[in-house]
Design a protein around this motif. Structure first.
Motif, short mmCIF file in Angstrom:
data_model
loop_
_atom_site.label_atom_id
_atom_site.label_comp_id
_atom_site.label_asym_id
_atom_site.label_seq_id
_atom_site.Cartn_x
_atom_site.Cartn_y
_atom_site.Cartn_z
N LEU A 76 12.26 -9.76 -30.92
CA LEU A 76 13.14 -10.92 -31.56
C LEU A 76 12.74 -12.09 -30.95
N PRO A 77 12.25 -13.00 -31.73
CA PRO A 77 11.78 -14.68 -31.23
C PRO A 77 12.86 -15.49 -30.67
N VAL A 78 12.49 -15.71 -29.42
CA VAL A 78 13.38 -16.77 -28.84
C VAL A 78 12.70 -18.23 -28.54
N VAL A 79 13.51 -19.36 -28.97
CA VAL A 79 13.08 -20.48 -28.55
C VAL A 79 13.99 -21.18 -27.79
N ILE A 80 13.55 -21.78 -26.42
CA ILE A 80 14.13 -22.48 -25.72
C ILE A 80 14.22 -23.99 -25.68
N LEU A 81 15.42 -24.60 -25.78
CA LEU A 81 15.50 -26.04 -25.90
C LEU A 81 16.12 -26.45 -24.66
N SER A 82 15.37 -27.74 -24.21
CA SER A 82 15.82 -28.36 -22.75
C SER A 82 15.47 -29.74 -22.95
N THR A 83 16.24 -30.62 -21.83
CA THR A 83 16.10 -31.88 -21.29
C THR A 83 15.35 -31.61 -20.56
N TYR A 84 15.13 -30.69 -19.66
CA TYR A 84 14.03 -30.57 -18.60
C TYR A 84 12.63 -30.68 -19.13
N PRO A 85 11.71 -31.17 -18.24
CA PRO A 85 10.27 -31.36 -18.39
C PRO A 85 9.67 -30.18 -18.87
N ALA A 86 9.06 -30.21 -19.87
CA ALA A 86 8.17 -29.05 -20.44
C ALA A 86 7.14 -28.55 -19.57
N GLU A 87 6.42 -29.14 -18.72
CA GLU A 87 5.40 -28.90 -17.75
C GLU A 87 6.22 -28.16 -16.53
N GLN A 88 7.51 -28.32 -16.27
CA GLN A 88 8.00 -27.68 -15.23
C GLN A 88 8.35 -26.24 -15.71
N TYR A 89 8.93 -26.25 -16.87
CA TYR A 89 9.86 -24.78 -17.33
C TYR A 89 8.84 -24.13 -18.20
N ALA A 90 8.01 -24.58 -19.27
CA ALA A 90 7.73 -23.99 -20.32
C ALA A 90 6.59 -22.63 -19.96
N PRO A 91 5.67 -23.25 -19.05
CA PRO A 91 4.59 -21.94 -18.49
C PRO A 91 5.59 -20.65 -18.13
N ARG A 92 6.74 -20.84 -17.73
CA ARG A 92 7.40 -19.76 -16.84
C ARG A 92 8.09 -19.16 -18.15
#
Length: 126
Positions: A76-92
């Protein structure tokens, strides 16, 4: 018909996302969730093509939801949205199995690009 869930604890954001998606994908079935617990309940109760979840929301948030969704269904594909910086959260998040991380600053284009890529991929595997 595609079936998706949008999870965000801000009603205005939920309605805006729903409007954006329905304009791009008329006829798509959208369920809404206002917190992590409702999201996980809906995921377990149906068959879905995509989950779009806010990173920060009551009940554990998008990261906790992602882990539980992937334990329930690896595909099941999951896309996460956020106001937080991508470089901080995207890799994890990507390492944990998210299909994509979209900054809310890049809405609507970033989300729609991701959805086209994911839903086109889904159509090819059906």
């Amino acid at each position: 018909m595609f079936r998706i869930i949008i999870a965000d604890d801000h009603p205005v954001v939920l309605q805006a996302l729903k409007k954006i998606i329905l304009e791009e994908f008329p006829g798509i079935h959208i369920e809404e969730a206002s917190d992590t617990n409702i999201l996980l309940e809906k995921v377990s109760e149906g068959t879905w093509d995509l989950v779009i979840s806010d990173l920060a929301m009551p009940g554990g948030g998008g990261f906790a939801a992602l882990k539980k969704i992937k334990a329930y269904s690896q595909t099941l594909p999951v896309v996460i949205l956020s106001t937080y910086p991508a470089e901080q959260y995207a890799p994890r998040l990507l390492k944990a199995g998210a299909e994509d991380f979209i900054s809310k600053d890049s809405l609507p284009a970033g989300l729609l690009r991701a959805m086209h890529r994911i839903l086109d991929l889904e159509k090819k595997t059906e």
